[in-house]
Design a protein around this motif. Structure first.
Motif: not given
Length: 293
Positions: A24-26, A3-7
């Protein structure tokens, strides 16, 4: 991919309609596919204060164009992912705040892919005009109601008692307009606001607000967005150089570049009830929205 680690980096505050991004993620979500990228030009709706609707737009990938059916704010702590209904406040330590772009469930979008976003220009312009008109109308309303306060109250960006900020219940931005609802409850009366006779003077109230707005539109007051960073939760401020001073209002939405761009702004008022509590509703409309498109 984790999962993304920043906004998410957002480019809509500077007026961008397009952005090139990396997926980055789906994740599946309510019959759709939620696509998370490192950046976006698509303005999302925020569950916490859903005043401005999401942009319409498209996502382009591998030569295909996919409709973005919705865009919502999401948040993750690295383990759980919450889309739309976010359980923590923006900026909470250990959480990343993201834009979830909702496309068809079978869309061929995979992590690591480069994609392009494009927001619908006509809808963006009309929502931006509506949001700018909403802020201007709130300031003009505060000015028109200033003599109804018998006690000192929190002041707005121009120094008038902040009726809008104190009494607001809901605000909804629409194409070339907005609808704001204000609760005239006991706490407002205790704060010193006198609503006596307001129902009989709604036309006069609208005329007063309209007159102030006409002056500001005629002055072509300039509008800009000031931001402290590029990420979704970084603080952004709407600034309008009005004849009476520079107005600053925290705001994460999109806006016109000047009040003159709106051509004209008019308001109308209704007084009703919600669960026995009087509610004042202000409807704001941009008069020359079609001409400014």
């Amino acid at each position: 991919m984790a999962l993304p680690g920043e906004d998410t980096v957002v480019t809509f505050p500077v007026g961008d309609l397009t952005a090139t991004a990396t997926v980055l993620h789906v994740a599946p979500h309510d019959g759709a596919l939620a696509v998370f990228t490192d950046r976006t030009s698509i303005h999302p709706v925020d569950h916490a204060w859903p005043d401005q609707p999401a942009d319409a737009g498209v996502l382009r990938v591998d030569g295909r164009e996919l409709a973005v059916h919705d865009a919502v704010v999401a948040a993750t702590d690295g383990e759980s992912l919450h889309i739309g209904d976010v359980p923590v406040r923006p900026g909470t330590d250990g959480w990343s705040f993201l834009v979830a772009h909702l496309v068809d469930a079978d869309a061929p979008v995979t992590e690591g892919t480069e994609v392009q976003f494009e927001a619908d220009a006509a809808l963006r312009r009309s929502l931006s005009r509506g949001h700018t008109a909403c802020h201007a109308a709130s300031l003009a309303l505060n000015r028109a109601l200033a003599d109804r306060w018998s006690k000192s109250a929190r002041e707005d960006a121009l120094g008038a008692p902040d009726f809008d900020g104190i009494a607001i219940a809901t605000s909804r931005i629409e194409p070339d307009g907005s609808v704001d609802r204000y609760r005239l409850n006991k706490s407002l009366r205790r704060a010193g606001f006198d609503a006596t006779g307001l129902a009989e003077h709604l036309d006069e109230l609208a005329a007063s607000v309209d007159a102030t707005l006409a002056d500001w539109v005629a002055a072509d007051a300039r509008v800009r967005i000031e931001r402290v960073g590029e990420h979704l939760t970084d603080r952004r401020t709407w600034i309008c150089e009005l004849p009476g001073g520079s107005a600053r209002i925290p705001c994460g939405g999109t806006h016109a570049d000047s009040l003159g761009e709106l051509g004209g702004i008019r308001v109308a008022f209704d007084l009703g009830e919600d669960g026995g509590t009087p509610v004042l509703m202000m409807t704001t409309r941009v008069e020359a929205g079609s001409a400014a498109s």
